[in-house]
Design an enzyme around this catalytic site. Sequence first.
Site, short mmCIF file in Angstrom:
data_model
loop_
_atom_site.label_atom_id
_atom_site.label_comp_id
_atom_site.label_asym_id
_atom_site.label_seq_id
_atom_site.Cartn_x
_atom_site.Cartn_y
_atom_site.Cartn_z
N ASP A 139 17.89 0.67 3.75
CA ASP A 139 18.93 -0.42 3.22
C ASP A 139 20.25 -0.14 2.85
O ASP A 139 21.38 -0.79 3.23
CB ASP A 139 18.46 -1.17 2.03
CG ASP A 139 17.31 -2.05 2.40
OD1 ASP A 139 16.95 -2.53 3.43
OD2 ASP A 139 16.44 -2.39 1.53
N THR B 193 0.61 -1.16 -0.17
CA THR B 193 -0.03 0.04 0.03
C THR B 193 0.83 1.19 0.10
O THR B 193 0.32 2.31 -0.25
CB THR B 193 -0.86 -0.05 1.33
OG1 THR B 193 0.15 0.13 2.43
CG2 THR B 193 -1.83 -1.24 1.45
N ASP C 71 16.68 2.83 -1.70
CA ASP C 71 16.17 2.58 -0.18
C ASP C 71 17.20 3.07 0.78
O ASP C 71 18.12 2.31 1.01
CB ASP C 71 15.86 1.10 0.07
CG ASP C 71 15.07 1.06 1.28
OD1 ASP C 71 14.04 0.60 1.09
OD2 ASP C 71 15.60 1.46 2.31
C1 PRP Z 1 11.72 5.13 3.97
C2 PRP Z 1 12.51 6.59 4.65
C3 PRP Z 1 11.03 7.35 4.95
C4 PRP Z 1 9.93 6.68 3.98
C5 PRP Z 1 9.67 7.69 3.08
O1 PRP Z 1 11.52 4.35 5.07
O2 PRP Z 1 13.35 6.59 5.54
O3 PRP Z 1 10.77 6.97 6.37
O4 PRP Z 1 10.64 5.50 3.41
O5 PRP Z 1 8.76 7.40 2.41
P1 PRP Z 1 7.08 8.00 2.34
O6 PRP Z 1 7.50 9.52 2.38
O7 PRP Z 1 6.47 7.64 1.12
O8 PRP Z 1 6.62 7.61 3.65
P2 PRP Z 1 11.27 2.76 4.88
O9 PRP Z 1 9.65 2.86 5.21
O10 PRP Z 1 11.66 2.21 3.92
O11 PRP Z 1 11.58 2.10 6.33
P3 PRP Z 1 13.09 1.88 6.83
O12 PRP Z 1 13.98 3.19 7.06
O13 PRP Z 1 12.70 0.96 8.15
O14 PRP Z 1 13.76 0.85 5.64
N1 URA Z 2 12.00 5.49 0.89
C1 URA Z 2 13.20 5.28 0.47
O1 URA Z 2 14.26 4.98 1.42
N2 URA Z 2 13.80 5.77 -0.58
C2 URA Z 2 12.75 6.23 -1.66
O2 URA Z 2 13.22 6.98 -2.62
C3 URA Z 2 11.34 6.24 -1.18
C4 URA Z 2 11.15 5.77 -0.08
#
Ligand code: PRP
Ligand code: URA
Length: 209
Positions: free
Chosen positions: A203, A108, A200
């Site tokens: 990651d 989602t 990401d």
């Molecule tokens: C990433 C990033 C933000 C989010 C941004 O985290 O660090 O928190 O995505 O995306 P959005 O603006 O569409 O919400 P992620 O959900 O990948 O989690 P992680 O940091 O645990 O990998």
């Molecule tokens: N979260 C990430 O880490 N990278 C993106 O480009 C979008 C969401």
Amino acid sequence: MSTVHVVDHPLVQHKLTLMRQTECSTKDFRQLLEEIAMLMAYEVTRDLPLQEIEIETPVAKCKSKIIAGKKLGIVPILRAGLGMVDGVLCIVPSAKVGHIGLYRDPETHLPVEYYCKLPTDVSERDLIVVDPMLATGGSAIAAIDFIKRRGCKRITLMCLVGCPEGIDALQKAHPDVDLYIAAIDDHLNENKYIVPGLGDAGDRLFGTK
Ligand code: PRP
Ligand code: URA
């Protein structure tokens, strides 16, 4: 409407270019993110109020300025926001640190909350919420919603890379929250990743996949 400050300092832009590249190692990514966070925190704290105090140098007595007792807090959005905390703490070492755990559901793309621990006096603090990525804006908006429910009124968001969709969403949801960001990229792809972005962030920071 909130203000968007693009931090276009050459050092920030240079380091961000290094981070974006696929060949940037986890170790370098981590170090560069910390360095950029420190440089951006310098901008975020530019308007902190000052007060004058009497001091004595080895030569004479004089009046000199110090920060006027503002209480600051840093709130990283887990996981990737963690990589920005030490950089901010380098220049505001007495700030307290809260944590908000959110991840984007891979289907989602909506944020799912899994952890929250904030300083007990959070409502008295000016908070800097940190997260490298502002994609759809869902995670930042949810984190700020949560913090506001705990009574905090003065919040600034500090991100590395964003896009117009995320900035619009943030401004609609939280018109009182100023944004500091190093780059506004072009758009989101079909998986809601920022293009060109840096992939990401979590990651790349922790070497996971
Ligand atoms: C990433 C990033 C933000 C989010 C941004 O985290 O660090 O928190 O995505 O995306 P959005 O603006 O569409 O919400 P992620 O959900 O990948 O989690 P992680 O940091 O645990 O990998
Ligand atoms: N979260 C990430 O880490 N990278 C993106 O480009 C979008 C969401």
